[in-house]
Enzyme design. Sequence first.
Site, short mmCIF file in Angstrom:
data_model
loop_
_atom_site.label_atom_id
_atom_site.label_comp_id
_atom_site.label_asym_id
_atom_site.label_seq_id
_atom_site.Cartn_x
_atom_site.Cartn_y
_atom_site.Cartn_z
N ASP A 167 10.05 1.02 -3.39
CA ASP A 167 11.09 -0.02 -3.37
C ASP A 167 12.47 0.60 -3.15
O ASP A 167 13.29 0.08 -2.41
CB ASP A 167 11.05 -0.82 -4.68
CG ASP A 167 9.64 -1.31 -4.98
OD1 ASP A 167 9.07 -2.02 -4.15
OD2 ASP A 167 9.08 -0.94 -6.04
N HIS B 277 7.77 -3.55 -10.60
CA HIS B 277 7.39 -3.42 -9.18
C HIS B 277 6.70 -4.72 -8.79
O HIS B 277 5.48 -4.83 -8.82
CB HIS B 277 6.47 -2.23 -8.96
CG HIS B 277 5.84 -2.25 -7.60
ND1 HIS B 277 6.56 -2.01 -6.45
CD2 HIS B 277 4.58 -2.51 -7.19
CE1 HIS B 277 5.76 -2.14 -5.41
NE2 HIS B 277 4.55 -2.44 -5.83
P1 NAX Z 1 -7.55 0.44 -1.43
O1 NAX Z 1 -8.24 -0.83 -1.75
O2 NAX Z 1 -7.55 0.96 -0.05
O3 NAX Z 1 -8.07 1.59 -2.39
C1 NAX Z 1 -8.27 1.40 -3.75
C2 NAX Z 1 -9.36 2.33 -4.17
O4 NAX Z 1 -9.45 2.27 -5.59
C3 NAX Z 1 -10.72 1.96 -3.59
O5 NAX Z 1 -11.28 3.06 -2.91
C4 NAX Z 1 -11.53 1.56 -4.82
O6 NAX Z 1 -12.88 1.93 -4.70
C5 NAX Z 1 -10.82 2.37 -5.90
N1 NAX Z 1 -11.03 1.86 -7.25
C6 NAX Z 1 -11.14 0.58 -7.67
N2 NAX Z 1 -11.39 0.55 -8.97
C7 NAX Z 1 -11.41 1.83 -9.40
C8 NAX Z 1 -11.63 2.43 -10.66
N3 NAX Z 1 -11.89 1.71 -11.75
N4 NAX Z 1 -11.59 3.78 -10.73
C9 NAX Z 1 -11.36 4.52 -9.65
N5 NAX Z 1 -11.17 4.01 -8.41
C10 NAX Z 1 -11.18 2.67 -8.30
O7 NAX Z 1 -6.04 0.22 -1.96
P2 NAX Z 1 -4.74 1.07 -1.60
O8 NAX Z 1 -4.10 0.48 -0.41
O9 NAX Z 1 -5.06 2.51 -1.60
O10 NAX Z 1 -3.81 0.68 -2.84
C11 NAX Z 1 -4.09 1.14 -4.13
C12 NAX Z 1 -3.22 0.44 -5.14
O11 NAX Z 1 -1.85 0.72 -4.90
C13 NAX Z 1 -3.34 -1.10 -5.12
O12 NAX Z 1 -3.40 -1.56 -6.45
C14 NAX Z 1 -2.03 -1.53 -4.51
O13 NAX Z 1 -1.65 -2.83 -4.91
C15 NAX Z 1 -1.09 -0.47 -5.05
N6 NAX Z 1 0.20 -0.31 -4.39
C16 NAX Z 1 1.25 0.00 -5.16
C17 NAX Z 1 2.50 0.23 -4.63
C18 NAX Z 1 3.65 0.58 -5.48
O14 NAX Z 1 4.75 0.70 -4.95
N7 NAX Z 1 3.51 0.79 -6.78
C19 NAX Z 1 2.74 0.08 -3.17
C20 NAX Z 1 1.49 0.17 -2.35
C21 NAX Z 1 0.29 -0.50 -2.95
O15 NAX Z 1 0.37 -1.89 -2.70
#
Ligand code: NAX
Length: 328
Positions: free
Chosen positions: A159, A187
Amino acid sequence: MKPPITVSVTGAAGQIGYALLFRIATGEIFGKDQPVRLRLIEIEPALPALLGVVMELDDSAFPLLNSIITTTDLDEGFTGASWALLVGSVPRKAGMERGDLLGINGKIFTSQGKAIARNAAKDVRVLVVGNPCNTNALIAMRNAAGVPEDRFFAMTRLDENRAKSQLASKAGVHASDVTNLCIWGNHSATQYPDFTNAKIEGKPVTEVIRDEEWLRGEFITTVQQRGAAIIKARGASSAASAANAALDTMKALISPTPDGDWHSVAVCSDGSYGIEPGLIASMPIRTKADGTWEVVQGLPIDAFSQEKIDATIAELKEEREAVKDLLS
Ligand code: NAX
């Protein structure tokens, strides 16, 4: 060469993981004399994809990449971790209320917090990226008995970077000319990118951009809704910029902050600026020479800013209320 440092990453097979791991392995964060051990944590269905990522890491023959472990077991995953990057979480699906999402993801972060407390290195720092990241960090912190509260962070650096880029583009300068930009609060769409204390080439933003209406309106909403705009354009959420921001956060927490500047990261509030102690809220942070951090004190908060900060802090309190059963 120094002894290897262990970095644990959850959600390592996801799109942010894919953009993050290779840059950690290059030595970009810890330096060219610091080998890294990666402990990659995923859920069972994602293990085949994770193995593909590991094959690519192997094929990169990174000189500083000491070893890689893949696991679904949290105790194994967090063993010896000096950094725990909690990226994995379950995305919001159609029909899911915010409260449902908080509950589902909250359970992930209780067990991760406990496993970090049992297994991580004494110097562990935990950066939560997975959304809702502030409240997930709160849950992890409250479940990680014995790990000091000042080691828990939630990412608002993306952000901050987005806000700097918007201000730079409006002023016709480079994003690196924008400093002192604090994101306050959550966030989420209530976050407040504080232009009133930010600077462009050392001058107050409000002296350089003489368009108060834009600053109070479109600038803030553009930053707040940038994530949604990227999903619309790309058909997928921000990944490379999110990974980049995670790396920026780690660097900012490792290296002393340049004189007079600050960076944004959500930390456990100590009550500064009237933000309730114990909430994980984004604030202006300075990293000190000894690697600890402090909240920058004494920034003027005008009535407009105060209203925005109050709104985002109110949302954090609502989120905390929704997960109160998960807070020990
Ligand atoms: P993806 O859906 O591509 O990847 C998430 C991964 O987490 C998947 O491979 C899934 O298998 C794994 N996962 C789910 N549950 C799990 C668990 N209990 N233990 C270990 N692994 C697990 O998402 P991605 O685009 O990589 O985003 C990841 C996270 O970042 C999301 O929650 C997203 O909302 C968040 N973000 C946060 C941002 C921030 O600024 N704080 C910005 C970017 C993003 O939106």
